[in-house]
Design a protein around this motif. Structure first.
Motif, mmCIF file in Angstrom:
data_model
loop_
_atom_site.group_PDB
_atom_site.id
_atom_site.type_symbol
_atom_site.label_atom_id
_atom_site.label_comp_id
_atom_site.label_asym_id
_atom_site.label_seq_id
_atom_site.Cartn_x
_atom_site.Cartn_y
_atom_site.Cartn_z
ATOM 1 N N THR A 91 86.911 22.107 13.130
ATOM 2 C CA THR A 91 85.861 23.135 12.988
ATOM 3 C C THR A 91 84.678 22.814 13.893
ATOM 4 O O THR A 91 84.014 23.718 14.404
ATOM 5 N N GLU A 92 84.416 21.532 14.099
ATOM 6 C CA GLU A 92 83.348 21.153 15.025
ATOM 7 C C GLU A 92 83.788 21.406 16.465
ATOM 8 O O GLU A 92 83.000 21.851 17.298
ATOM 9 N N SER B 81 82.169 31.636 23.704
ATOM 10 C CA SER B 81 82.136 32.349 22.423
ATOM 11 C C SER B 81 80.709 32.646 21.985
ATOM 12 O O SER B 81 80.475 33.482 21.128
ATOM 13 N N LYS C 201 83.915 25.080 17.925
ATOM 14 C CA LYS C 201 82.595 25.684 18.200
ATOM 15 C C LYS C 201 82.090 25.321 19.592
ATOM 16 O O LYS C 201 81.084 25.870 20.045
#
Lengths: 324, 324
Positions: free
Chosen positions: B231-232, B240, B235
């Motif tokens: 999840t880190e 994005s 990002k």
């Protein structure tokens, strides 16, 4: 076989002089105090520097030899090299031969493979070589002075003679071709001679594009001219001494072309003051490398060719240029 | 334009740090006492590392950037580089752009062009770069220890995202593609961060073939395993965050692929003891380089991916291999 297997299998060996060899982001060298690092890069492209299908072992030898020749021309002692290699595909037999030829020459000169890169692409071999030389003692192109003698090491012109035969422009007896081809495909970098000439030669370079063209670099860098005795020079072709060459009766024009402008010789051309003749002879002997005096440096700019009768010859021998 | 004119016009500049630059058989470097020399080579092949027709200025930048990135990964300060270049033909406009991009980045890092080679052949760019690092302080791949934090610099995955779009595998809004493409074609070597991490990071490398595969080199060299919080990681794709990306709603699978196994990122992945968290933050700030903690080093071998719910994910992201 993947990229990392390939590197591990053919190109990774323990290092002894370097701090860190193949396998990290960088290799690490610990320079010897008081020494300068000499660096040179040469790139060999298939179809340009060697024929497709050239024996892989000889190609491995030559790829490093042409780089060691640059160290020799500076009087530097070889230390290490990096190898960047683009290969069309992984061919284990080719890699085995190539790495064997490469590493045999490297071992002979104590020159360690410390890193590099492998990738897919048209066959291309790029080596960067490192040597060391005592600070201020490197042989440069800029030190020639009027009155200096002009020398060349070893033999000249055989590589070009082999190329002319392989391209069908001339015909050679099999033994003569083999002699010449050996010089084309497995040149001898004059590493020991280069180091022996430190403090003796006033300038030096290695002959890669042809004697006259390369000599022009010394003349321009030193602001001098030169006179060359072509009768001495054309004797330097090794193949003409081969028994099968029928007494060395080659076409004289071809001999001039090959020795004066042949290219791919990887001999040293160098200058030294007349007072250093004994020292040059001693350096040649100590390094077991033949050396021939072929002319002299003059104050007047330009290159003058002198024939057997002491008469000037027309200068019509062009050096090799990749983009001319 | 001949070979020597080409070198003189585009690739010869006075050197300040080196003893001798372009124009002799070797360049000469005078190493700083107490420093080790870090050396790395990278070869870029048209059609493999860049598309035919890539902007020459960006290509010049990238060719040096990927090499500076290796110095960064060792914590070395850039000093100099050699450039070997095979060109299909002499194209003045291309050479002007290429050398401008190359030398602008070189100037920004005080890294001098000291030598090289030019030849005719399929477009191939081989750079060997030299840096220096205090003896014994180079960041290596072998220093990661169980319990260390795992970090990555900057952004991840944009180069691969751009590649996917340029190859027609995905569609991006024009602004998003421009952002991603900038990262593909003009990566930022993390040179200042690498030097700031000396004495702080326990291991480091640069991410060139994809995070997971490259991280594997650290794990094997250090004899450890790692856990990554995906999840880190996902990002970290810059594109994005672009306004045109409609809130960054990319396909999650594509985001995983690009950030975890994208390649061509030229960010640093590094480890540091937990006690060094403040020092890592200070290094990031001093070098104006974002740094993100994405996981930790564990004693158990292997790489474990953890999803947003703390659950293990299947590891199905392959790293780039030129011969796989």
């Amino acid at each position: 076989m993947g990229e990392f297997d390939l590197i591990a299998r053919y190109f990774t060996r323990p290092v002894r002089r370097a701090v860190l060899g193949v396998g990290d982001d960088c290799a690490l060298l610990a320079p010897t105090p008081g020494m300068q690092l000499a660096v040179s890069s040469d790139m060999l492209v298939e179809g340009r520097h060697f024929f497709a299908g050239t024996d892989a072992r000889r190609l491995g030898h030559k790829a490093l030899a042409v780089n060691l020749s640059d160290l020799a021309a500076c009087g530097a002692r070889p230390l290490a090299f990096t190898l960047a290699l683009a290969l069309p595909a992984v061919d284990a037999a080719w890699l085995q031969g190539f790495s064997a030829g490469l590493l045999a020459l490297a071992d002979a000169h104590g020159c360690e493979l410390i890193g590099g890169d492998t990738t897919q692409g048209p066959l291309n071999i790029c080596i960067t070589v490192f040597g060391e030389v005592p600070a201020g003692q490197a042989l440069l192109r800029s030190g020639a002075r009027a009155g200096d003698d002009l020398y060349v090491s070893g033999t000249l012109g055989d590589a070009r003679l082999a190329l002319e035969a392989l391209q069908g422009h001339t015909t050679l007896a099999p033994g003569v071709l083999a002699t010449a081809r050996q010089r084309l495909e497995a040149p001898t970098p004059r590493v020991a001679l280069g180091q022996a000439l430190r403090g003796v030669a006033s300038s030096a370079l290695d002959v890669s594009d042809g004697l006259l063209g390369d000599l022009g670099h010394i003349l321009r860098a030193s602001g001098v001219g030169a006179c060359i005795h072509t009768t001495e020079t054309i004797k330097l072709i090794a193949a003409s001494a081969h028994p099968e060459s029928a007494g060395g009766h080659f076409d004289t024009e071809l001999l001039h072309q090959c020795t004066l402008a042949g290219g791919d010789d990887y001999e040293l051309a160098f200058t030294a003051p007349v007072a250093q003749r004994a020292a040059v002879a001693a350096a040649a002997q100590a390094s077991a490398t033949p050396v021939t005096r072929i002319g002299c440096i003059e104050a007047a700019p330009g290159l003058r060719l002198i024939d057997a009768h002491g008469q000037p010859m027309p200068q019509r021998y062009a050096s090799f240029d990749h983009f001319a």
